[in-house]
Scaffold this motif. Sequence first.
Motif, PDB file in Angstrom:
ATOM      1  N   CYS A  40     -32.946  27.653   4.749  1.00  0.00           N
ATOM      2  CA  CYS A  40     -32.190  26.784   3.825  1.00  0.00           C
ATOM      3  C   CYS A  40     -31.292  25.852   4.632  1.00  0.00           C
ATOM      4  CB  CYS A  40     -31.364  27.618   2.850  1.00  0.00           C
ATOM      5  SG  CYS A  40     -32.320  28.748   1.818  1.00  0.00           S
ATOM      6  N   ALA A  43     -25.066  21.090   3.767  1.00  0.00           N
ATOM      7  CA  ALA A  43     -24.185  20.661   2.684  1.00  0.00           C
ATOM      8  C   ALA A  43     -22.932  21.533   2.623  1.00  0.00           C
ATOM      9  CB  ALA A  43     -24.928  20.726   1.354  1.00  0.00           C
ATOM     10  N   LYS A  51     -30.884  22.588   4.591  1.00  0.00           N
ATOM     11  CA  LYS A  51     -30.152  21.567   3.835  1.00  0.00           C
ATOM     12  C   LYS A  51     -28.944  22.180   3.132  1.00  0.00           C
ATOM     13  CE  LYS A  51     -34.007  18.390   3.004  1.00  0.00           C
ATOM     14  NZ  LYS A  51     -34.840  17.722   1.961  1.00  0.00           N
ATOM     15  N   GLU A  52     -29.107  23.384   2.600  1.00  0.00           N
ATOM     16  CA  GLU A  52     -27.991  24.043   1.931  1.00  0.00           C
ATOM     17  C   GLU A  52     -26.882  24.354   2.926  1.00  0.00           C
ATOM     18  OE1 GLU A  52     -26.961  28.149  -0.579  1.00  0.00           O
ATOM     19  OE2 GLU A  52     -29.032  27.727   0.056  1.00  0.00           O
TER      20      GLU A  52
END
Length: 274
Positions: free
Chosen positions: A39, A45, A41-42
């Motif tokens: 994950c 972010a 991208k998570e």
Amino acid sequence: MDTFFLYLSQARTPVTMIWLVALLVWESTTPFFDFFRHCGKERLAHGVKNLLVGAASAILPALGFISLLAAISAWTEGRGFGLLNVLTLGPVTHAVGALLILDVFTYFWHRANHRMPFLWRFHRVHHADFKMDVTSANRFHVGEIVMSSMLRVPLLWLTGIRLGELALFETVMLLVVQFHHANIGVGPRLDQWLRLFIVTPAMHKVHHSRLQPETDSNFTALLSVWDRLFRSFRLRDDPRTIEFGLDEFAAPEHHTLRGLYLIPLMKGRGRRRS
């Protein structure tokens, strides 16, 4: 000593940034919890959001208080006013005394943030992070940092702590705070040895537990002695069973930038009691 503090003020930002990157790499290669497996991208972010909150909380109070703290420091040093100046300590002893005073002040300030409902409203922004990693070390509401900065004004005046000593403390503390927030483990034996002196990942993971008795423990930021001395030291046999975050702030809207800044205005204590 003045030359050392000047060099420190210039080196502080690159040193802490290099340490941050090193811990990010450590988390990526051997994470303690698999929060962000597959994950990327998570994780990005999450980290960017925490760092943006931290940037605002660092820059705005600094702009408002640095000149005042510098003026107080110069005034107390020039007149020999304040506890450390009255004791006529040498430069090294003066600096050590300043570090101890600042660290125990930080301990009691942190403890007050858990005990006083108004302060807890701001501090729960930090504890609401249910995927704690090194970027969580920066996730403090600007209101909390402003209040902490305000209290440092009388602290420096009464103790004679110098601005350079404050910079030294904040640099060392930030390095340790980044270390014990990181999503890493150092091994039980090394952690046991390190926590004789400083706060370790195993200690601070307990502090971020959803369980209130664990949340209300391990308040110190740098030296572990204060938790032992004031009976707030606590460990869990298996840190891997700890769950982070606050039950009342688990919804996605609470973890946007806007949501984080609004948490102090929301009702509820945001802690589980058993």
